[in-house]
Design a protein around this motif. Structure first.
Motif, PDB file in Angstrom:
ATOM      1  N   MET A  28     -15.704  16.059  -1.970  1.00 21.34           N
ATOM      2  CA  MET A  28     -15.884  14.725  -2.847  1.00 21.34           C
ATOM      3  C   MET A  28     -14.955  14.657  -3.858  1.00 21.34           C
ATOM      4  N   THR A  29     -14.277  13.564  -3.799  1.00 24.62           N
ATOM      5  CA  THR A  29     -13.158  13.318  -5.162  1.00 24.62           C
ATOM      6  C   THR A  29     -14.155  12.911  -6.223  1.00 24.62           C
ATOM      7  N   ASP A  30     -13.823  12.631  -7.570  1.00 25.76           N
ATOM      8  CA  ASP A  30     -14.518  12.203  -8.711  1.00 25.76           C
ATOM      9  C   ASP A  30     -14.847  10.876  -8.185  1.00 25.76           C
ATOM     10  N   LEU A  31     -14.252   9.995  -7.434  1.00 22.44           N
ATOM     11  CA  LEU A  31     -14.545   8.564  -7.094  1.00 22.44           C
ATOM     12  C   LEU A  31     -15.569   8.379  -6.045  1.00 22.44           C
ATOM     13  N   GLY A  32     -16.052   9.485  -5.417  1.00 24.48           N
ATOM     14  CA  GLY A  32     -16.950   9.490  -4.511  1.00 24.48           C
ATOM     15  C   GLY A  32     -16.232   9.442  -2.915  1.00 24.48           C
ATOM     16  N   PHE A  33     -15.060   9.625  -3.090  1.00 23.39           N
ATOM     17  CA  PHE A  33     -14.432   9.432  -1.565  1.00 23.39           C
ATOM     18  C   PHE A  33     -14.286  10.847  -1.085  1.00 23.39           C
ATOM     19  N   PRO A  34     -14.230  11.166   0.152  1.00 21.36           N
ATOM     20  CA  PRO A  34     -13.946  12.380   0.554  1.00 21.36           C
ATOM     21  C   PRO A  34     -12.573  12.822   0.569  1.00 21.36           C
ATOM     22  N   ASN A  35     -12.511  14.272   0.346  1.00 24.92           N
ATOM     23  CA  ASN A  35     -11.051  14.773  -0.063  1.00 24.92           C
ATOM     24  C   ASN A  35     -10.170  14.504   0.818  1.00 24.92           C
ATOM     25  N   ASN A  36     -10.533  14.171   2.171  1.00 32.69           N
ATOM     26  CA  ASN A  36      -9.450  14.108   3.200  1.00 32.69           C
ATOM     27  C   ASN A  36      -9.371  12.538   3.545  1.00 32.69           C
ATOM     28  N   PHE A  37      -9.848  11.638   2.443  1.00 35.71           N
ATOM     29  CA  PHE A  37      -9.617  10.005   2.554  1.00 35.71           C
ATOM     30  C   PHE A  37      -7.871  10.029   2.585  1.00 35.71           C
ATOM     31  N   LEU A  38      -7.392   9.118   3.336  1.00 33.39           N
ATOM     32  CA  LEU A  38      -6.104   8.971   3.315  1.00 33.39           C
ATOM     33  C   LEU A  38      -5.832   7.559   2.496  1.00 33.39           C
ATOM     34  N   TRP A  39      -5.593   7.949   1.063  1.00 38.36           N
ATOM     35  CA  TRP A  39      -5.062   6.933   0.314  1.00 38.36           C
ATOM     36  C   TRP A  39      -3.636   6.724   0.456  1.00 38.36           C
ATOM     37  N   GLY A  40      -3.341   5.338   0.845  1.00 37.75           N
ATOM     38  CA  GLY A  40      -2.022   5.115   1.250  1.00 37.75           C
ATOM     39  C   GLY A  40      -1.526   3.595   1.123  1.00 37.75           C
ATOM     40  N   ALA A  41      -0.635   3.239   1.609  1.00 37.13           N
ATOM     41  CA  ALA A  41       0.049   1.808   1.803  1.00 37.13           C
ATOM     42  C   ALA A  41       0.264   1.547   3.131  1.00 37.13           C
ATOM     43  N   SER A  42       0.631   0.137   3.227  1.00 41.35           N
ATOM     44  CA  SER A  42       1.466  -0.181   4.463  1.00 41.35           C
ATOM     45  C   SER A  42       2.381  -1.204   4.475  1.00 41.35           C
ATOM     46  N   THR A  43       3.426  -1.176   5.252  1.00 45.01           N
ATOM     47  CA  THR A  43       4.384  -2.373   5.307  1.00 45.01           C
ATOM     48  C   THR A  43       4.773  -2.697   6.863  1.00 45.01           C
ATOM     49  N   SER A  44       5.401  -3.707   7.239  1.00 44.45           N
ATOM     50  CA  SER A  44       5.952  -3.924   8.576  1.00 44.45           C
ATOM     51  C   SER A  44       7.750  -3.481   8.298  1.00 44.45           C
ATOM     52  N   ALA A  45       8.230  -3.404   9.338  1.00 40.59           N
ATOM     53  CA  ALA A  45       9.633  -3.149   9.420  1.00 40.59           C
ATOM     54  C   ALA A  45      10.336  -4.328   8.987  1.00 40.59           C
ATOM     55  N   TYR A  46       9.979  -5.382   9.497  1.00 37.89           N
ATOM     56  CA  TYR A  46      10.441  -6.652   9.075  1.00 37.89           C
ATOM     57  C   TYR A  46      10.609  -6.956   7.666  1.00 37.89           C
ATOM     58  N   GLN A  47       9.424  -6.536   6.857  1.00 39.19           N
ATOM     59  CA  GLN A  47       9.348  -6.912   5.521  1.00 39.19           C
ATOM     60  C   GLN A  47       9.895  -5.906   4.373  1.00 39.19           C
ATOM     61  N   VAL A  48      10.449  -4.564   4.942  1.00 36.85           N
ATOM     62  CA  VAL A  48      10.992  -3.744   4.071  1.00 36.85           C
ATOM     63  C   VAL A  48      12.382  -2.846   4.714  1.00 36.85           C
ATOM     64  N   GLU A  49      12.766  -2.815   5.768  1.00 33.01           N
ATOM     65  CA  GLU A  49      13.591  -2.060   6.431  1.00 33.01           C
ATOM     66  C   GLU A  49      15.069  -2.717   5.999  1.00 33.01           C
ATOM     67  N   GLY A  50      15.136  -4.097   5.901  1.00 32.45           N
ATOM     68  CA  GLY A  50      16.617  -4.580   6.090  1.00 32.45           C
ATOM     69  C   GLY A  50      17.259  -4.195   6.959  1.00 32.45           C
ATOM     70  N   ALA A  51      18.758  -3.937   6.929  1.00 27.24           N
ATOM     71  CA  ALA A  51      19.545  -3.586   7.744  1.00 27.24           C
ATOM     72  C   ALA A  51      19.298  -4.503   9.290  1.00 27.24           C
ATOM     73  N   ALA A  52      19.124  -5.769   9.105  1.00 29.76           N
ATOM     74  CA  ALA A  52      18.614  -6.415  10.074  1.00 29.76           C
ATOM     75  C   ALA A  52      19.574  -6.447  11.418  1.00 29.76           C
ATOM     76  N   LEU A  53      20.862  -6.044  11.245  1.00 25.83           N
ATOM     77  CA  LEU A  53      21.616  -5.972  12.624  1.00 25.83           C
ATOM     78  C   LEU A  53      22.383  -4.665  12.452  1.00 25.83           C
ATOM     79  N   GLU A  54      22.132  -3.901  11.696  1.00 26.41           N
ATOM     80  CA  GLU A  54      22.684  -2.721  11.747  1.00 26.41           C
ATOM     81  C   GLU A  54      22.405  -1.838  12.745  1.00 26.41           C
ATOM     82  N   ASP A  55      23.446  -0.828  12.991  1.00 27.00           N
ATOM     83  CA  ASP A  55      23.377   0.303  13.848  1.00 27.00           C
ATOM     84  C   ASP A  55      22.674   0.046  15.022  1.00 27.00           C
ATOM     85  N   GLY A  56      23.159  -1.148  15.613  1.00 26.44           N
ATOM     86  CA  GLY A  56      22.535  -1.415  16.967  1.00 26.44           C
ATOM     87  C   GLY A  56      21.438  -1.969  17.217  1.00 26.44           C
TER      88      GLY A  56
END
Length: 182
Positions: A1-29
């Motif tokens: 367990m971490t100091d915060l009480g979460f298991p050590n293998n807890f997957l802290w992260g973030a999420s996005t969608s391609a449309y919201q972050v990739e840009g290059a809307a019509l690049e490379d095909g």
């Protein structure tokens, strides 16, 4: 367990969608997605043709994720970047982009968690048969998903199918209701 009480293998992260972050809307095909068209035709949507330019800056973005201590990253794969027309021959440059993105995540100890669909059906399928309203969309999505999972499956443990599927139903229900009222 971490100091915060979460298991050590807890997957802290973030999420996005391609449309919201990739840009290059019509690049490379990449083909147009329904989000690209909605953006052009509706002032309520922001211009996402450039966004944060993750398509060109993914290494910098992943470096920041690592610096933040992220252990996972949930992102979407743009169907129209892989299959610009929704079906047919895969777009090699689009396929290569997601290989590079996934590889960079793995190198930096960040678990890649792709979402196969995040509101960005290829516009070609919307024009061809009205998108999700037609059962052919299920067949085309299965072919796309099968390709993507086989292509990246040796590098990816966790997959998400559709982001907030209820939104798709609400959108089409509202659109059809409004059309019947007028």
């Amino acid at each position: 367990m971490t100091d915060l009480g979460f298991p050590n293998n807890f997957l802290w992260g973030a999420s996005t969608s391609a449309y919201q972050v990739e840009g290059a809307a019509l690049e490379d095909g990449k083909g147009l997605s329904q989000q690209d068209v909605l953006n052009e035709n509706n002032y309520n949507f922001a211009d996402a043709s450039v966004t944060s330019d993750n398509y060109h800056r993914y290494k910098e973005d992943i470096s920041l994720m690592k610096e933040l201590g992220m252990k996972s990253y949930r992102f979407s794969i743009a169907w129209s970047r892989i299959f610009p027309d929704g079906t047919g021959t895969p777009n090699i440059k689009g396929v290569e982009f997601y290989h590079k993105l996934i590889d960079e995540l793995v190198i930096n100890g960040i678990e890649p968690i792709p979402t196969l669909y995040h509101y960005d059906m290829p516009q070609a399928l919307v024009e061809k048969y009205n998108g999700w309203i037609n059962r052919q969309s299920v067949t085309d999505f299965v072919k796309y998903a099968d390709f993507v999972i086989k292509e990246y499956g040796d590098k990816v443990k966790y997959w998400l199918t559709i982001n907030e599927q209820s939104i798709i139903v609400q959108y089409w229900t509202q659109k059809n209701y409004i059309a019947k009222e007028h």
